[in-house]
Design a protein around this motif. Structure first.
Motif, PDB file in Angstrom:
ATOM      1  N   THR A 116       0.917   5.232  60.311  1.00 52.10           N
ATOM      2  CA  THR A 116      -0.117   4.198  60.231  1.00 52.10           C
ATOM      3  C   THR A 116       0.435   2.814  60.575  1.00 52.10           C
ATOM      4  O   THR A 116      -0.204   2.031  61.272  1.00 52.10           O
ATOM      5  CB  THR A 116      -0.696   4.166  58.799  1.00 52.10           C
ATOM      6  OG1 THR A 116      -0.917   5.511  58.366  1.00 52.10           O
ATOM      7  CG2 THR A 116      -1.983   3.361  58.759  1.00 52.10           C
ATOM      8  N   ARG A 117       1.618   2.517  60.070  1.00 52.87           N
ATOM      9  CA  ARG A 117       2.239   1.204  60.303  1.00 52.87           C
ATOM     10  C   ARG A 117       3.589   1.339  61.002  1.00 52.87           C
ATOM     11  O   ARG A 117       4.461   0.479  60.876  1.00 52.87           O
ATOM     12  CB  ARG A 117       2.326   0.436  58.978  1.00 52.87           C
ATOM     13  CG  ARG A 117       0.928   0.059  58.463  1.00 52.87           C
ATOM     14  CD  ARG A 117       0.900  -0.516  57.075  1.00 52.87           C
ATOM     15  NE  ARG A 117      -0.486  -0.760  56.671  1.00 52.87           N
ATOM     16  CZ  ARG A 117      -1.269   0.140  56.077  1.00 52.87           C
ATOM     17  NH1 ARG A 117      -0.807   1.339  55.782  1.00 52.87           N
ATOM     18  NH2 ARG A 117      -2.525  -0.163  55.780  1.00 52.87           N
ATOM     19  N   LEU A 118       3.742   2.434  61.732  1.00 52.74           N
ATOM     20  CA  LEU A 118       4.892   2.664  62.632  1.00 52.74           C
ATOM     21  C   LEU A 118       6.240   2.698  61.911  1.00 52.74           C
ATOM     22  O   LEU A 118       7.278   2.388  62.498  1.00 52.74           O
ATOM     23  CB  LEU A 118       4.915   1.614  63.752  1.00 52.74           C
ATOM     24  CG  LEU A 118       3.613   1.514  64.572  1.00 52.74           C
ATOM     25  CD1 LEU A 118       3.727   0.409  65.620  1.00 52.74           C
ATOM     26  CD2 LEU A 118       3.288   2.838  65.242  1.00 52.74           C
ATOM     27  N   THR A 119       6.205   3.098  60.652  1.00 53.20           N
ATOM     28  CA  THR A 119       7.428   3.102  59.857  1.00 53.20           C
ATOM     29  C   THR A 119       8.010   4.497  59.628  1.00 53.20           C
ATOM     30  O   THR A 119       9.080   4.625  59.018  1.00 53.20           O
ATOM     31  CB  THR A 119       7.174   2.479  58.469  1.00 53.20           C
ATOM     32  OG1 THR A 119       6.131   3.214  57.823  1.00 53.20           O
ATOM     33  CG2 THR A 119       6.771   1.013  58.579  1.00 53.20           C
TER      34      THR A 119
END
Lengths: 307, 307
Positions: free
Chosen positions: B210-213
């Motif tokens: 979702t947040r590229l983590t």
């Protein structure tokens, strides 16, 4: 990890824009920089002094800098590849810093700037001296430091030797750049340790999201004590001479990640997300950041619970 | 980091598919699982035994398992949320493992499975016992362990207490799941250390992009000695009851990252990229993995150099 300050160098006006097809009007570039400053950017790669025939997006470098105006506390950076670039950068009278690029492979160096690694290293002392005479800081970016689009893997020994030669000229900072987005966090740990063996200067990172590793790479760098990181609002960017390179780490994603990890950056995540969205609208491309799509966590407006 | 074996649990047939609008034909689900096995998957969350009215994509759970056939060395997992789910899972005679979900917040628990945390924990011993009687392993996934779409941040103390209660029932493994993709690497380090304080069982991770983590989060988990990770071919997935959740970590991206970091996974990056592309074609959605777009680095076919 202890709470520390991290620093984001905003590269959207240069690395962010340079590979975009649509040439942005000078006044829009100036407006972008003003928006980035308002969002908290305090070090900005504002433009590049490169051949306008090779990178048309940067042809108005002098006009952009002339239009920014004074902003106390904000350092403006110009990218340079050679003496001619430094002459132009110095002549503007508007810069605080030149960022000189040393390619780690001859293949990339010839494609990017018509220079081998050795030729680029040989010109560094005069570049450094010209900048110093004009009162400008010199930082050096080692391009393709984690891998090359033409040569593939690049031995860590070559990076160590290049950084040793760079450090001998005494620049203010060395950036170890993953120009094409091929680094994984384990590479970051090992390469930054190798660089530290030969270089006591401040270090900076530069990562691309080609393979979705940029945020993890920054975290790995933070664990090594490297706290200065390039990023681009909107996650745009890529090098025209680095085939397949994806966008830069998005400033808003990186700032959110660093804040969640207990660091301060001075960047307003919402404001830089808006700045990224704005320049992407100008370019006619979608923003690439997670913040522009999913938004931060936690949000101030969570979805209504199941009741 | 020393060379170690890492393990990827392939969740594409369950978490990957469950949130997709287009219901995939049973024979395509079976073909997907066969492609994943051919690409090296050795532990596969094949389906979920959930209410067909709530998750229509999983309505053919029994038919999918009946069609897979024997594959020695491959463990098949069924997701379960309650006794009824375990009964169905056991009745198939085709599974090696049930994966039971304990939600860390009551808000998410009621939305996802009509249970509070306490209700879910209370049912775990009987679930564990029913599975054990049928010769199945029981693994427990702690959902929204890093943050909740309804409640935001969730105290680490609550995670520690839930894992302590889970560990007391003696399951075979505990997954600490970032159901919505809100975790950053620093969270992974701190939460896995907190979990280790109360739980000596094998651990597994589950991250979303979702947040590229997700990739950086897996690297952080590897540094903590957690070597088992959920991922979905094609990077598809997301929870229908976790608003805003992005796709799972893509198997092909994760395998590439782990290989580059010196680990082995047994996964063939090219083959699983093809499997991800194939199921995305079936779904009519673009693949979300970096490997499907940029491809691995180094590539066997680098672009022609500048000559």
């Amino acid at each position: 990890m202890k709470d520390t300050t991290a620093h984001i160098v905003e590269v959207c006006p240069r690395d962010g824009l340079q590979n975009e097809r649509r040439v942005v009007a000078t006044e829009d570039k100036i407006a972008l920089i003003h928006r980035l400053i308002a969002a908290g950017a305090r070090r900005i790669e504002a433009t590049g002094f490169v051949h306008p025939g090779r990178v048309p997006q940067m042809a108005d470098a002098e006009a952009v800098l002339a239009g920014i105006g004074p902003h106390p506390g904000v350092a403006l950076i110009g990218l340079v590849l050679n003496r001619r670039g430094v002459e132009r950068a110095v002549a503007t009278g508007a810069l605080d810093e030149v960022n000189y690029v040393v390619p780690l492979t001859d293949s990339f160096g010839k494609a990017n700037q018509g220079q081998t690694t050795a030729e680029s290293l040989a010109a560094l002392p005069v570049v450094r001296s010209m900048a110093a005479d004009a009162g400008l800081r010199t930082t050096v970016t080692v391009a393709v430091a984690y891998g090359c689009p033409y040569e593939g893997d690049v031995p860590v020994a070559r990076l160590r030797e290049a950084v040793r030669a760079i450090a001998d000229t005494g620049p203010d900072e060395v950036a170890v750049a993953d120009t094409i987005g091929c680094a994984v966090p384990a590479d970051v740990t090992s390469r930054l340790r190798a660089v530290r063996e030969v270089c006591a200067l401040p270090l900076r990172t530069h990562f691309h999201q080609t393979r979705l590793t940029a945020l993890g790479n920054v975290h790995a760098a933070m664990l090594e004590g490297v706290t200065v990181h390039d990023a681009s609002a909107g996650g745009i960017g890529g090098c025209p001479f680095a085939p397949g390179a994806g966008g830069n780490a998005a400033t808003e994603d990186l700032a959110w990640l660093l804040h969640r990890g207990g660091h301060t950056t001075g960047v307003d995540v919402d404001a830089v997300t808006r700045a990224g969205r704005w320049i992407c609208d100008v370019l006619g491309v979608p923003p690439r950041s997670a913040m522009a799509h999913a938004g931060p966590f936690p949000t101030s407006h969570p979805p209504r619970g199941p009741g």
